[in-house]
Design an enzyme around this catalytic site. Structure first.
Site, PDB file in Angstrom:
ATOM      1  N   LYS A  78     -45.780 -34.919   7.104  1.00 22.43           N
ATOM      2  CA  LYS A  78     -46.529 -35.772   8.031  1.00 22.43           C
ATOM      3  C   LYS A  78     -46.458 -35.200   9.428  1.00 22.43           C
ATOM      4  O   LYS A  78     -45.377 -34.949   9.952  1.00 22.43           O
ATOM      5  CB  LYS A  78     -45.953 -37.183   8.020  1.00 22.43           C
ATOM      6  CG  LYS A  78     -46.686 -38.140   8.944  1.00 22.43           C
ATOM      7  CD  LYS A  78     -46.188 -39.550   8.767  1.00 22.43           C
ATOM      8  CE  LYS A  78     -45.020 -39.887   9.643  1.00 22.43           C
ATOM      9  NZ  LYS A  78     -45.340 -39.879  11.080  1.00 22.43           N
TER      10      LYS A  78
ATOM     11  N   ASP B 259     -50.891 -38.337  11.022  1.00 19.87           N
ATOM     12  CA  ASP B 259     -50.565 -39.727  11.371  1.00 19.87           C
ATOM     13  C   ASP B 259     -50.848 -39.974  12.847  1.00 19.87           C
ATOM     14  O   ASP B 259     -49.933 -39.981  13.667  1.00 19.87           O
ATOM     15  CB  ASP B 259     -49.079 -39.951  11.026  1.00 19.87           C
ATOM     16  CG  ASP B 259     -48.574 -41.328  11.385  1.00 19.87           C
ATOM     17  OD1 ASP B 259     -49.381 -42.255  11.510  1.00 19.87           O
ATOM     18  OD2 ASP B 259     -47.337 -41.480  11.516  1.00 19.87           O
TER      19      ASP B 259
ATOM     20  N   LYS C  62     -52.902 -42.644  13.895  1.00 19.83           N
ATOM     21  CA  LYS C  62     -53.083 -44.099  14.078  1.00 19.83           C
ATOM     22  C   LYS C  62     -54.178 -44.436  15.080  1.00 19.83           C
ATOM     23  O   LYS C  62     -53.919 -45.075  16.109  1.00 19.83           O
ATOM     24  CB  LYS C  62     -51.771 -44.737  14.544  1.00 19.83           C
ATOM     25  CG  LYS C  62     -50.590 -44.548  13.598  1.00 19.83           C
ATOM     26  CD  LYS C  62     -49.398 -45.366  14.084  1.00 19.83           C
ATOM     27  CE  LYS C  62     -48.174 -45.228  13.213  1.00 19.83           C
ATOM     28  NZ  LYS C  62     -47.516 -43.912  13.267  1.00 19.83           N
TER      29      LYS C  62
ATOM     30  N   ASP D  50     -59.530 -47.751  18.465  1.00 22.38           N
ATOM     31  CA  ASP D  50     -60.447 -47.708  19.615  1.00 22.38           C
ATOM     32  C   ASP D  50     -61.756 -48.346  19.177  1.00 22.38           C
ATOM     33  O   ASP D  50     -61.829 -48.905  18.079  1.00 22.38           O
ATOM     34  CB  ASP D  50     -60.632 -46.242  20.058  1.00 22.38           C
ATOM     35  CG  ASP D  50     -60.964 -46.113  21.538  1.00 22.38           C
ATOM     36  OD1 ASP D  50     -61.731 -46.962  22.060  1.00 22.38           O
ATOM     37  OD2 ASP D  50     -60.490 -45.167  22.181  1.00 22.38           O
TER      38      ASP D  50
ATOM     39  N   PRO E 154     -65.429 -48.710  17.548  1.00 24.50           N
ATOM     40  CA  PRO E 154     -65.899 -48.032  16.333  1.00 24.50           C
ATOM     41  C   PRO E 154     -66.548 -46.674  16.586  1.00 24.50           C
ATOM     42  O   PRO E 154     -66.261 -45.701  15.873  1.00 24.50           O
ATOM     43  CB  PRO E 154     -66.900 -49.039  15.740  1.00 24.50           C
ATOM     44  CG  PRO E 154     -66.381 -50.372  16.181  1.00 24.50           C
ATOM     45  CD  PRO E 154     -65.819 -50.144  17.556  1.00 24.50           C
TER      46      PRO E 154
ATOM     47  N   THR F 226     -66.162 -44.473  18.960  1.00 22.99           N
ATOM     48  CA  THR F 226     -65.175 -43.444  19.348  1.00 22.99           C
ATOM     49  C   THR F 226     -64.355 -43.017  18.132  1.00 22.99           C
ATOM     50  O   THR F 226     -64.087 -41.829  17.936  1.00 22.99           O
ATOM     51  CB  THR F 226     -64.248 -44.003  20.456  1.00 22.99           C
ATOM     52  OG1 THR F 226     -65.061 -44.344  21.562  1.00 22.99           O
ATOM     53  CG2 THR F 226     -63.201 -42.999  20.889  1.00 22.99           C
TER      54      THR F 226
ATOM     55  N   THR G   3     -43.567 -50.799  11.095  1.00 19.43           N
ATOM     56  CA  THR G   3     -42.277 -51.166  10.493  1.00 19.43           C
ATOM     57  C   THR G   3     -41.182 -51.364  11.552  1.00 19.43           C
ATOM     58  O   THR G   3     -40.077 -51.783  11.226  1.00 19.43           O
ATOM     59  CB  THR G   3     -41.831 -50.102   9.462  1.00 19.43           C
ATOM     60  OG1 THR G   3     -42.129 -48.812   9.990  1.00 19.43           O
ATOM     61  CG2 THR G   3     -42.545 -50.277   8.152  1.00 19.43           C
TER      62      THR G   3
ATOM     63  N   ARG H 112     -36.056 -39.319   9.827  1.00 19.57           N
ATOM     64  CA  ARG H 112     -34.713 -38.982  10.272  1.00 19.57           C
ATOM     65  C   ARG H 112     -33.665 -38.925   9.163  1.00 19.57           C
ATOM     66  O   ARG H 112     -32.726 -38.132   9.271  1.00 19.57           O
ATOM     67  CB  ARG H 112     -34.294 -39.963  11.382  1.00 19.57           C
ATOM     68  CG  ARG H 112     -35.017 -39.659  12.700  1.00 19.57           C
ATOM     69  CD  ARG H 112     -34.990 -40.822  13.654  1.00 19.57           C
ATOM     70  NE  ARG H 112     -35.850 -41.905  13.207  1.00 19.57           N
ATOM     71  CZ  ARG H 112     -36.082 -43.003  13.920  1.00 19.57           C
ATOM     72  NH1 ARG H 112     -35.507 -43.162  15.097  1.00 19.57           N
ATOM     73  NH2 ARG H 112     -36.888 -43.934  13.450  1.00 19.57           N
TER      74      ARG H 112
HETATM   75  O1  C5P Z   1     -37.408 -41.315  11.096  1.00 19.00           O
HETATM   76  P1  C5P Z   1     -38.152 -42.352  10.318  1.00 19.00           P
HETATM   77  O2  C5P Z   1     -37.942 -42.254   8.825  1.00 19.00           O
HETATM   78  O3  C5P Z   1     -37.965 -43.754  10.861  1.00 19.00           O
HETATM   79  O4  C5P Z   1     -39.681 -41.953  10.573  1.00 19.00           O
HETATM   80  C1  C5P Z   1     -40.731 -42.754  10.137  1.00 19.00           C
HETATM   81  C2  C5P Z   1     -42.013 -42.096  10.473  1.00 19.00           C
HETATM   82  O5  C5P Z   1     -43.077 -42.937  10.010  1.00 19.00           O
HETATM   83  C3  C5P Z   1     -42.248 -41.886  11.971  1.00 19.00           C
HETATM   84  O6  C5P Z   1     -42.930 -40.654  12.094  1.00 19.00           O
HETATM   85  C4  C5P Z   1     -43.150 -43.045  12.370  1.00 19.00           C
HETATM   86  O7  C5P Z   1     -44.033 -42.688  13.411  1.00 19.00           O
HETATM   87  C5  C5P Z   1     -43.930 -43.304  11.093  1.00 19.00           C
HETATM   88  N1  C5P Z   1     -44.454 -44.650  10.905  1.00 19.00           N
HETATM   89  C6  C5P Z   1     -43.666 -45.787  10.914  1.00 19.00           C
HETATM   90  N2  C5P Z   1     -44.205 -47.031  10.741  1.00 19.00           N
HETATM   91  C7  C5P Z   1     -45.522 -47.173  10.532  1.00 19.00           C
HETATM   92  C8  C5P Z   1     -46.336 -46.029  10.488  1.00 19.00           C
HETATM   93  C9  C5P Z   1     -45.758 -44.774  10.671  1.00 19.00           C
HETATM   94  O8  C5P Z   1     -42.463 -45.686  11.072  1.00 19.00           O
HETATM   95  N3  C5P Z   1     -46.029 -48.378  10.325  1.00 19.00           N
END
Ligand code: C5P
Length: 238
Positions: free
Chosen positions: A32, A59, A61, A64, A66, A68, A122, A214
């Site tokens: 990603k 990723d 996200k 904006d 529609p 654009t 999340t 992480r």
């Molecule tokens: O390090 P970690 O496992 O928390 O990383 C989660 C990844 O998923 C990050 O790159 C974060 O930007 C992405 N993400 C997220 N929650 C979302 C969408 C994407 O944590 N709803």
């Protein structure tokens, strides 16, 4: 077809750092690219990863108006990513426009990238959602509502937490993608994530893909951590 393996979040400062980290994977992984790496390195990073054999989730996200989003998705489709995303909060017309842009921008003869919508991040919990977004329902209901809206807009699935995956499967079906970040091994810290689960729970709850950052990238031995995540995800004992 995209791999089903854990999606490694390449949240690194530079392409050099990302490729050093990826060396042992030798092109065989689903990765990603988020805002940090894309804003630093530009579209070249996506092309390079694709050339080496990786599946790429871009990723960014988008959220904006529609028009654009449509024009931006047209450009993003040309970079060759396998999966892209928008925020469902941008609305149904925005999501439909995103799809239109992808169809238009996909290189001739190539399938358009799959597209999913972020429901609630999340890192957001229910109290924060209610307080800051003034959404008076439960967080689960808000996520489910956004998932239904995403399905109506004919997107391929959503980003959600593991905690909502089962309910979304019941309403939106098996094939609707449920890409779940917030994955932690039992012994790791939660960092800034609030709705977290292990790879095994994600599998049992019906996630179609997990995103792991992480817990792998900051591990002392990232390859061993990846193998452990993958084994739990596939239901093998490790
Ligand atoms: O390090 P970690 O496992 O928390 O990383 C989660 C990844 O998923 C990050 O790159 C974060 O930007 C992405 N993400 C997220 N929650 C979302 C969408 C994407 O944590 N709803």
């Amino acid at each position: 077809m995209m791999r089903k393996s854990p999606i490694i979040a390449l949240d690194f400062h530079s392409a050099e750092e990302a490729f050093t980290f990826l060396q042992p994977f030798n092109g065989d992984a689903f990765v990603k690219v988020g805002m940090q790496l894309f804003y630093k390195e530009g579209p070249g990073i996506v092309r390079q990863l694709k050339e080496q054999g990786y599946d790429v989730f871009l990723d960014l996200k988008l959220h904006d108006i529609p028009n654009t989003v449509k024009l931006s998705m047209e450009v993003l489709a040309s970079h060759g990513a396998d999966l892209v995303n928008v925020h469902a909060a941008g609305g149904k017309p925005m999501m439909e426009a995103a799809l239109e842009g992808l169809d238009k921008g996909a290189p001739a003869g190539q399938k358009r990238p799959s597209i999913i919508a972020v429901t609630q991040l999340t890192s957001t919990d229910e109290a924060q959602m209610q307080r800051e977004q003034l959404i008076p329902t439960s967080l689960a209901d808000s996520v489910l509502h956004y998932a239904k809206l995403t399905k109506e807009a004919k997107l391929d699935g959503v980003v959600c937490s593991v905690l909502e995956a089962k309910a979304i499967r019941e309403i939106c079906g098996e094939d609707f993608l449920k890409v779940t970040p917030g994955i932690r091994l039992a012994d790791s810290t939660s960092d800034d994530q609030k709705r977290i689960a292990t790879p095994e729970v994600a599998r049992l709850e019906g996630s179609t893909h997990i995103v792991v950052g992480r817990a792998i990238t900051k591990a002392n031995d990232p390859v061993a951590a990846y193998k452990m995540v993958n084994a739990q995800w596939e239901g093998l004992k490790e």
